[in-house]
Design a protein around this motif. Structure first.
Motif, mmCIF file in Angstrom:
data_model
loop_
_atom_site.group_PDB
_atom_site.id
_atom_site.type_symbol
_atom_site.label_atom_id
_atom_site.label_comp_id
_atom_site.label_asym_id
_atom_site.label_seq_id
_atom_site.Cartn_x
_atom_site.Cartn_y
_atom_site.Cartn_z
ATOM 1 N N VAL A 45 0.863 -1.189 0.000
ATOM 2 C CA VAL A 45 0.000 0.000 0.000
ATOM 3 C C VAL A 45 0.895 1.234 0.000
ATOM 4 N N ILE A 46 0.567 2.179 -0.859
ATOM 5 C CA ILE A 46 1.367 3.402 -0.981
ATOM 6 C C ILE A 46 0.481 4.585 -0.622
ATOM 7 N N ALA A 47 0.951 5.383 0.324
ATOM 8 C CA ALA A 47 0.213 6.592 0.721
ATOM 9 C C ALA A 47 1.077 7.795 0.359
ATOM 10 N N LEU A 48 0.575 8.601 -0.572
ATOM 11 C CA LEU A 48 1.324 9.787 -1.024
ATOM 12 C C LEU A 48 0.709 11.011 -0.356
ATOM 13 N N HIS A 49 1.535 11.775 0.316
ATOM 14 C CA HIS A 49 1.071 13.002 0.980
ATOM 15 C C HIS A 49 1.806 14.184 0.356
ATOM 16 N N ARG A 50 1.069 15.209 -0.041
ATOM 17 C CA ARG A 50 1.677 16.393 -0.665
ATOM 18 C C ARG A 50 1.195 17.657 0.040
ATOM 19 N N ARG A 51 2.143 18.549 0.328
ATOM 20 C CA ARG A 51 1.775 19.880 0.839
ATOM 21 C C ARG A 51 2.580 20.890 0.030
ATOM 22 N N ASP A 52 1.883 21.688 -0.761
ATOM 23 C CA ASP A 52 2.557 22.607 -1.673
ATOM 24 C C ASP A 52 2.652 24.004 -1.077
ATOM 25 N N ASN A 53 3.705 24.711 -1.537
ATOM 26 C CA ASN A 53 3.804 26.142 -1.265
ATOM 27 C C ASN A 53 3.741 26.471 0.234
ATOM 28 N N GLU A 54 4.612 25.782 0.977
ATOM 29 C CA GLU A 54 4.689 26.027 2.433
ATOM 30 C C GLU A 54 6.120 26.391 2.797
ATOM 31 N N LEU A 55 6.286 27.017 3.939
ATOM 32 C CA LEU A 55 7.636 27.229 4.452
ATOM 33 C C LEU A 55 8.263 25.860 4.739
ATOM 34 N N PRO A 56 9.576 25.718 4.601
ATOM 35 C CA PRO A 56 10.196 24.413 4.871
ATOM 36 C C PRO A 56 9.870 23.930 6.288
ATOM 37 N N ALA A 57 9.598 22.639 6.429
ATOM 38 C CA ALA A 57 9.333 22.074 7.758
ATOM 39 C C ALA A 57 10.526 22.366 8.662
ATOM 40 N N PRO A 58 10.271 22.635 9.951
ATOM 41 C CA PRO A 58 11.369 23.052 10.846
ATOM 42 C C PRO A 58 12.583 22.133 10.814
ATOM 43 N N PHE A 59 12.366 20.818 10.801
ATOM 44 C CA PHE A 59 13.523 19.919 10.896
ATOM 45 C C PHE A 59 14.284 19.834 9.564
ATOM 46 N N LEU A 60 13.694 20.373 8.475
ATOM 47 C CA LEU A 60 14.383 20.368 7.188
ATOM 48 C C LEU A 60 14.906 21.748 6.782
ATOM 49 N N SER A 61 14.482 22.785 7.503
ATOM 50 C CA SER A 61 14.816 24.138 7.046
ATOM 51 C C SER A 61 16.322 24.381 7.049
ATOM 52 N N LYS A 62 17.023 23.809 8.035
ATOM 53 C CA LYS A 62 18.476 23.977 8.088
ATOM 54 C C LYS A 62 19.124 23.294 6.878
ATOM 55 N N ALA A 63 18.565 22.116 6.550
ATOM 56 C CA ALA A 63 19.095 21.383 5.403
ATOM 57 C C ALA A 63 18.884 22.165 4.112
ATOM 58 N N TRP A 64 17.928 23.045 4.103
ATOM 59 C CA TRP A 64 17.603 23.844 2.931
ATOM 60 C C TRP A 64 18.524 25.064 2.859
ATOM 61 N N GLY A 65 19.582 25.011 3.651
ATOM 62 C CA GLY A 65 20.569 26.084 3.622
ATOM 63 C C GLY A 65 20.065 27.359 4.246
ATOM 64 N N GLY A 66 19.115 27.218 5.160
ATOM 65 C CA GLY A 66 18.590 28.389 5.845
ATOM 66 C C GLY A 66 17.683 29.237 4.957
ATOM 67 N N ARG A 67 17.394 28.733 3.758
ATOM 68 C CA ARG A 67 16.528 29.515 2.860
ATOM 69 C C ARG A 67 15.106 29.544 3.423
ATOM 70 N N THR A 68 14.422 30.612 3.165
ATOM 71 C CA THR A 68 13.111 30.778 3.803
ATOM 72 C C THR A 68 11.960 30.814 2.795
ATOM 73 N N GLU A 69 12.286 30.680 1.492
ATOM 74 C CA GLU A 69 11.165 30.737 0.557
ATOM 75 C C GLU A 69 10.318 29.462 0.644
ATOM 76 N N ARG A 70 9.131 29.558 0.155
ATOM 77 C CA ARG A 70 8.196 28.442 0.234
ATOM 78 C C ARG A 70 8.635 27.304 -0.703
#
Ligand code: FES
Ligand SMILES: [Fe+2]
Length: 360
Positions: free
Chosen positions: A190-215
């Protein structure tokens, strides 16, 4: 509710099994794991047939496990290899059950059903996710106070992340109405696909995103394989970019559930990342974020849900259904079908009739 037997279950991390025998409980059966001199792992029923001492209290002697009570020894196939008493003859009944066991991708996999049906190649293959040197891993394991199907419910419906993990793994209610959920079935997967578009990076991933803040666009895709093995890709991509398995900044996570008993589950997880590759501190921070979410948010909620359910038969409680439930319900239906197939295929015990005897 019976367990599925003819499945490979995780018996633990391979690195936890060293020179001392290790006691584990799986499907409510006591099992002892130990390593042979050449490093291969072996699994036996953890009960000596003499006076029923746990063999896990004994020690490894060459290829055998020596009972710590009166010294009988048992080989990896469960046969008694040494009797230190009397004429040293091996009593016919001196044998324990042995279980097929394979070591693959950091995990030990045990087959709890009919050994004749065990196919090593069918043990979960996580190699494409976790055997890449360029993807450092963090991992841990916990004992949960709930039936494993209640934990599968949690992992297949990640809409709970908006509320239960709001501010830690997600940005909270910002994503509630916007989460798109799609469910697919491929064979017994069973495959469950979850999508959330156009959001600020999730807190635990924001650092991995190089501190970028765009959606960004978030994806969180869960693949469930019976009975309790889930492979999860969670990541973020720039808006408008492809959202494939290996796109953007991502984690590949395996959530591996093993029933200890009807009300307890052993939960092993491992997460491989494609960011901060040489940054041990980032690895520690990632472990801390996942550990915190599981132990302080998921685990208490899952245990409380189990306590309130009081049963493993979800549908008997007539639950209210929401869109996010589709995948978990499908997994439960597949589990029920597999369970029925196993029970139907099980040999029927011969019925013996005794003639009525009239006392004379
Ligand atoms: S209980 Fe194992 S040898 Fe006696
Ligand atoms: Fe969670």
């Amino acid at each position: 509710m019976s367990f599925l037997k003819n499945q490979w279950y995780c018996a633990g991390f391979g690195h936890d099994l060293a020179e001392r025998p290790l006691a584990v409980r799986i499907l409510d059966e006591p099992i002892v794991l130990y390593r042979l001199p050449d490093g291969r792992p072996a699994a036996l029923h953890d009960r000596c047939p003499h006076r029923f001492a746990p063999l896990s209290r004994g020690k490894v002697c060459g290829e055998s496990l020596q009972c710590g009570y009166h010294g009988l020894e048992f080989g990896a196939d469960g046969s008694c290899t040494s009797n230190p008493w009397g004429d040293h003859a091996i009593p016919k009944a001196a044998r324990v059950r042995s279980y097929p066991l394979v070591e693959r991708d950091m995990f030990l996999w045990i087959w709890m059903g009919d050994p004749a049906l065990a196919r090593e190649e069918e043990a979960l293959d996580l190699g494409t996710f976790f055997n890449r040197p360029q993807h450092p891993v963090v991992y841990d394991s916990y004992k949960l106070e709930a039936n494993y199907e209640v934990v599968v419910d949690n992992l297949l419906d990640l809409s709970h992340g908006i509320y239960l993990h709001g501010g830690t793994l997600t940005n909270g209610k910002e994503g509630a109405g916007k989460m798109r959920v799609e469910m697919k079935q491929e064979g017994d997967t069973v495959i469950a696909l979850h999508r959330r578009d156009n959001e600020l990076p999730a807190p635990f991933l924001s650092k991995a995103w190089g501190g970028r803040t765009e959606r960004v666009n978030h994806r969180s895709d869960m693949h469930w394989h019976p009975a309790g093995n889930l492979v999860h890709v969670v990541g973020i991509t720039e808006i408008g970019q492809p959202q494939g398995r290996d796109d953007g900044v991502y984690l590949h996570v395996a959530h591996i559930l093993t029933p200890i008993s009807e009300r307890q589950t052993h939960y092993h997880w491992i997460a491989a990342r494609n960011f901060a590759l040489d940054d041990a501190e980032a690895g520690k921070a990632l472990h801390a974020a996942i550990h915190r979410a599981f132990t302080q948010e998921d685990e208490p909620m899952i245990a409380a849900v189990q306590e309130r359910m009081g049963t493993t038969d979800l549908m008997a409680l007539r639950p209210v259904l929401l869109p996010g439930d589709a995948a978990a319900l499908r997994a439960r239906r597949i589990t029920d079908q597999l369970r029925k197939r196993e029970l139907d295929a099980a040999p029927v015990a011969p019925v013996t009739f005794r003639a009525a005897v009239t006392p004379t």
